[in-house]
Scaffold this motif. Structure first.
Motif, mmCIF file in Angstrom:
data_model
loop_
_atom_site.group_PDB
_atom_site.id
_atom_site.type_symbol
_atom_site.label_atom_id
_atom_site.label_comp_id
_atom_site.label_asym_id
_atom_site.label_seq_id
_atom_site.Cartn_x
_atom_site.Cartn_y
_atom_site.Cartn_z
ATOM 1 N N GLY A 12 -21.599 24.437 -68.109
ATOM 2 C CA GLY A 12 -22.154 25.473 -67.232
ATOM 3 C C GLY A 12 -21.077 26.190 -66.446
ATOM 4 N N LEU A 13 -19.911 25.575 -66.304
ATOM 5 C CA LEU A 13 -18.837 26.214 -65.522
ATOM 6 C C LEU A 13 -18.067 27.238 -66.372
ATOM 7 C CD1 LEU A 13 -17.620 26.175 -62.687
ATOM 8 C CD2 LEU A 13 -16.109 24.339 -63.404
ATOM 9 N N GLY A 14 -18.158 27.116 -67.685
ATOM 10 C CA GLY A 14 -17.517 28.088 -68.579
ATOM 11 C C GLY A 14 -16.026 27.855 -68.749
ATOM 12 N N TYR A 15 -15.439 28.682 -69.605
ATOM 13 C CA TYR A 15 -13.991 28.578 -69.917
ATOM 14 C C TYR A 15 -13.609 27.106 -70.154
ATOM 15 C CZ TYR A 15 -13.976 33.322 -68.067
ATOM 16 O OH TYR A 15 -14.251 34.640 -67.837
ATOM 17 N N TYR A 16 -14.220 26.548 -71.176
ATOM 18 C CA TYR A 16 -14.100 25.100 -71.432
ATOM 19 C C TYR A 16 -12.678 24.675 -71.792
ATOM 20 C CZ TYR A 16 -19.024 25.245 -70.940
ATOM 21 O OH TYR A 16 -20.261 25.423 -70.404
ATOM 22 N N ARG A 17 -11.869 25.627 -72.156
ATOM 23 C CA ARG A 17 -10.462 25.309 -72.440
ATOM 24 C C ARG A 17 -9.803 24.656 -71.214
ATOM 25 N NH1 ARG A 17 -5.602 28.315 -72.346
ATOM 26 N NH2 ARG A 17 -4.187 27.575 -73.954
ATOM 27 N N ARG A 18 -10.254 25.072 -70.025
ATOM 28 C CA ARG A 18 -9.683 24.506 -68.798
ATOM 29 C C ARG A 18 -9.954 23.009 -68.719
ATOM 30 N NH1 ARG A 18 -12.412 28.105 -64.201
ATOM 31 N NH2 ARG A 18 -14.238 27.463 -65.366
ATOM 32 N N ALA A 19 -11.179 22.592 -69.094
ATOM 33 C CA ALA A 19 -11.516 21.162 -69.039
ATOM 34 C C ALA A 19 -10.686 20.387 -70.061
ATOM 35 C CB ALA A 19 -13.004 20.975 -69.302
ATOM 36 N N ARG A 20 -10.508 20.981 -71.236
ATOM 37 C CA ARG A 20 -9.716 20.281 -72.269
ATOM 38 C C ARG A 20 -8.273 20.114 -71.811
ATOM 39 N NH1 ARG A 20 -13.206 23.070 -75.710
ATOM 40 N NH2 ARG A 20 -11.931 24.934 -75.686
ATOM 41 N N LEU A 21 -7.717 21.181 -71.199
ATOM 42 C CA LEU A 21 -6.322 21.094 -70.740
ATOM 43 C C LEU A 21 -6.173 20.115 -69.581
ATOM 44 C CD1 LEU A 21 -5.179 24.815 -71.023
ATOM 45 C CD2 LEU A 21 -4.355 22.890 -72.365
ATOM 46 N N LEU A 22 -7.162 20.089 -68.708
ATOM 47 C CA LEU A 22 -7.135 19.144 -67.579
ATOM 48 C C LEU A 22 -7.124 17.706 -68.116
ATOM 49 C CD1 LEU A 22 -7.214 19.333 -64.478
ATOM 50 C CD2 LEU A 22 -9.702 19.390 -64.605
ATOM 51 N N VAL A 40 3.922 19.402 -67.100
ATOM 52 C CA VAL A 40 2.688 18.707 -67.509
ATOM 53 C C VAL A 40 1.852 19.681 -68.348
ATOM 54 C CG1 VAL A 40 0.566 17.617 -66.670
ATOM 55 C CG2 VAL A 40 2.721 17.315 -65.413
ATOM 56 N N PRO A 41 1.354 19.232 -69.512
ATOM 57 C CA PRO A 41 0.549 20.148 -70.335
ATOM 58 C C PRO A 41 -0.606 20.739 -69.534
ATOM 59 C CG PRO A 41 0.872 18.032 -71.463
ATOM 60 C CD PRO A 41 1.453 17.893 -70.089
ATOM 61 N N GLY A 42 -0.757 22.049 -69.625
ATOM 62 C CA GLY A 42 -1.888 22.709 -68.968
ATOM 63 C C GLY A 42 -1.622 23.135 -67.538
ATOM 64 N N ILE A 43 -0.495 22.728 -66.946
ATOM 65 C CA ILE A 43 -0.183 23.172 -65.573
ATOM 66 C C ILE A 43 0.826 24.317 -65.647
ATOM 67 C CG2 ILE A 43 0.815 22.533 -63.339
ATOM 68 C CD1 ILE A 43 -0.377 19.840 -63.557
ATOM 69 N N GLY A 44 0.393 25.474 -65.220
ATOM 70 C CA GLY A 44 1.265 26.652 -65.237
ATOM 71 C C GLY A 44 1.934 26.840 -63.890
ATOM 72 N N ARG A 45 2.608 27.949 -63.779
ATOM 73 C CA ARG A 45 3.415 28.204 -62.570
ATOM 74 C C ARG A 45 2.541 28.265 -61.312
ATOM 75 N NH1 ARG A 45 7.311 33.498 -61.964
ATOM 76 N NH2 ARG A 45 8.581 32.724 -60.248
ATOM 77 N N TYR A 46 1.409 28.954 -61.417
ATOM 78 C CA TYR A 46 0.540 29.083 -60.246
ATOM 79 C C TYR A 46 0.036 27.701 -59.800
ATOM 80 C CZ TYR A 46 -3.682 29.419 -57.594
ATOM 81 O OH TYR A 46 -4.619 29.204 -56.629
ATOM 82 N N THR A 47 -0.529 26.927 -60.745
ATOM 83 C CA THR A 47 -1.118 25.632 -60.382
ATOM 84 C C THR A 47 -0.045 24.680 -59.867
ATOM 85 O OG1 THR A 47 -2.713 26.032 -62.136
ATOM 86 C CG2 THR A 47 -2.667 23.812 -61.241
ATOM 87 N N ALA A 48 1.146 24.728 -60.475
ATOM 88 C CA ALA A 48 2.243 23.879 -60.003
ATOM 89 C C ALA A 48 2.584 24.224 -58.555
ATOM 90 C CB ALA A 48 3.467 24.065 -60.901
ATOM 91 N N GLY A 49 2.631 25.528 -58.245
ATOM 92 C CA GLY A 49 2.933 25.965 -56.877
ATOM 93 C C GLY A 49 1.860 25.498 -55.907
#
Ligand code: SF4
Length: 388
Positions: free
Chosen positions: A108-118, A140-149
Motif C-alpha cells: 500500500g505504500l508503493g515504490y516497492y523497490r524501496r522495501a527490497r533495497l531496505l 551499504v546497498p540501497g543507501i544513497g548520498r541523501y540517506t547517508a547524510g
C-alpha cells in the motif's frame, strides 16, 4: 551556427555560474548568512512537527523513515512507519525476515523497490550494524548520498549535508540559483552550499537539527507553488525574494511524459478466492502478487488474451467477460489495463506443478483473509474491486 550558439550559451552559463559561486562563497565566508542559520534554527525549534522519527536517534529508525519518505507524503508514512517498526524493530529483525513478509508489511505504500533495497541493505550490515559516517553509509546497498547524510547527521551529529527536493528548492531560492538543481552545475552547487551551511551551524545545535530545519522550511513555508515568504525566517536574506524570483525558482527539468502501456488482467474467481501470481525476476513489482497480466495492443482481443492466460495454467475458465478498463499511473508509465473477469470451478486448484507463465513464479487462489497476508500492491486491489 546552431552548435556555436549552443556552445556560447553553455559557456555564458558556466561563467555566470562561476561568478555567482564566488559571490555566494564570499557571502558565506563573511558570515552574512550566519544570522540566517540562527534564525532558521530558532524557527525550527518553535515550528517543527512532532514526528515519531524525530523522537529518536536510532540510526536504523531514521533510515527506515527516510526511505519511506522518499516520494511519499508524511501523513501517508505515519501509519506505515509504526507498523513497520513494530514488525522489524532492529536491523537484524529486518535482515532475518522473509522478503515476501517485508513486502506484505510495505503493501500500500508503493515504490516497492524501496522495501527490497531496505531489506537488502539490512542483510548486508546484519553482522556489523549500520556504519556511522556518511562516507561509510554510502557503501551499504540501497543507501544513497541523501540517506547517508540524513542518518549520519541526525543519528550521529556529523556535519554532513543532505539535499532532497525541499532543500534544493530552499537553497535555489535563497541563493537565486538560475540553473537546474536536479542535475549538473546546479545540483553540485546546492550540495556545496548545503555542506557550507551545515558546517557553519550554531555551535549549540547539531547538524541533524540544521538539516531537518532546512527540509522542514521547504515542506512547510518555502513550498513549490506558493512560498509563504512573509512567515519565512530567511526572508531578509533571500535573493530570490529580493529579486522577485521566488515563483520562478527553482528551475526544474521538464519531466518526460509517462509511456503508455496497454495490458490485460485476468481476474478469475473460484468462489471467494481470486487467482494471483507472484512476479519474479523483473524490476517492477518484483515479489508482489497480482492477477495474472499480459501485454496487449489495441488490436488484440482482451478476452482471447485472458483465456490464454487461464489455459496456460490448466484452469477451466468460464463466463469470461470484459468488465472495463483500469488506469494506473506509475512514475514513468501510464498503464491502461483491460479487466477480464472469469469464473473457475469453486474447488479449482493451482498446484506447484502448474506451468509457469512469465514473469510469474508462483500462483495461488487466495481468499480475502489469505490476501491480507500476501504482498499485494494497490493495483491488485483496484483490479479485484473492478471485477467484483
Ligand atoms: S523568503 Fe520566500 S522564497 Fe525565500 S526562502 Fe523564504 S519562503 Fe522561500
Amino acid at each position: 551556427m546552431k552548435n556555436e550558439s549552443a556552445a556560447a550559451t553553455l559557456g555564458d552559463r558556466l561563467v555566470m555560474s562561476a561568478k555567482k559561486k564566488a559571490a555566494h562563497s564570499e557571502a558565506l565566508a563573511q558570515g552574512r548568512h550566519e544570522d540566517f542559520v540562527i534564525a532558521l534554527l530558532s524557527w525550527y525549534r518553535q515550528n517543527k512537527r512532532d514526528l515519531p522519527w524525530r523522537r529518536t536517534r536510532d540510526p536504523y529508525a531514521i533510515w527506515v523513515s527516510e526511505v519511506m519518505l522518499q516520494q511519499t507524503r508524511v501523513d501517508t508514512v505515519l501509519g506505515y512507519y509504526d507498523r513497520f517498526m513494530r514488525a522489524y524493530p532492529t536491523v537484524s529483525a529486518l535482515a532475518n525476515a522473509d522478503l515476501g513478509e517485508v513486502l506484505t508489511t510495505w503493501s500500500g505504500l508503493g515504490y516497492y523497490r524501496r522495501a527490497r533495497l531496505l531489506h537488502q541493505g539490512a542483510a548486508a550490515v546484519r553482522a556489523v550494524g549500520l556504519p556511522k559516517t556518511a562516507a561509510d553509509l554510502e557503501r551499504v546497498p540501497g543507501i544513497g548520498r541523501y540517506t547517508a547524510g540524513a542518518i549520519a547527521s541526525i543519528a550521529h551529529g556529523e556535519a554532513t549535508p543532505l539535499v532532497d527536493g525541499n532543500v534544493a528548492r530552499v537553497l535555489a531560492r535563497w541563493f537565486a540559483i538560475e540553473a537546474e538543481v536536479s542535475r549538473g552545475v546546479g545540483q553540485r552547487r546546492v550540495w556545496e552550499l548545503a555542506g557550507e551551511l551545515v558546517r557553519m551551524r550554531s555551535a549549540s545545535e547539531d547538524a541533524g537539527a540544521f538539516n531537518q530545519a532546512l527540509m522542514e522550511l521547504g515542506a512547510m513555508v518555502c513550498t513549490p507553488r506558493a512560498p509563504r515568504c512573509g512567515e519565512c525566517p530567511s526572508r531578509h536574506h533571500c535573493e530570490a525574494r529580493a529579486r522577485g524570483l521566488e515563483h520562478r525558482l527553482p528551475i526544474m527539468t521538464r519531466k518526460t511524459a509517462p509511456v503508455a502501456w496497454r495490458r490485460v488482467a485476468l481476474v478469475a474467481f473460484a468462489g471467494a478466492r481470486v487467482l494471483l501470481g507472484r512476479r519474479a525476476g523483473v524490476e517492477l513489482m518484483n515479489g508482489m502478487w497480482e492477477p495474472p497480466m499480459a501485454d496487449a495492443t489495441d488490436q488484440q482481443d482482451a478476452k482471447t488474451i485472458a483465456a490464454g492466460l487461464a489455459r496456460g495454467l490448466d484452469l477451466a475458465a468460464s463466463r469470461v467477460r470484459v468488465v472495463g478498463d483500469v488506469l494506473h499511473v506509475l512514475t514513468h508509465r501510464r498503464m491502461m489495463i483491460t479487466v477480464v473477469r472469469a469464473e473457475l470451478p469453486v474447488r479449482a486448484r493451482v498446484s506447484k506443478k502448474s506451468p509457469v507463465l512469465a514473469p510469474y513464479d508462483a500462483f495461488v487462489l487466495a481468499d480475502p483473509s489469505a490476501r491480507k497476508k500476501l504482498a499485494c500492491a494497490t493495483l491488485t486491489k483496484k483490479l479485484i474491486v473492478a471485477a467484483q
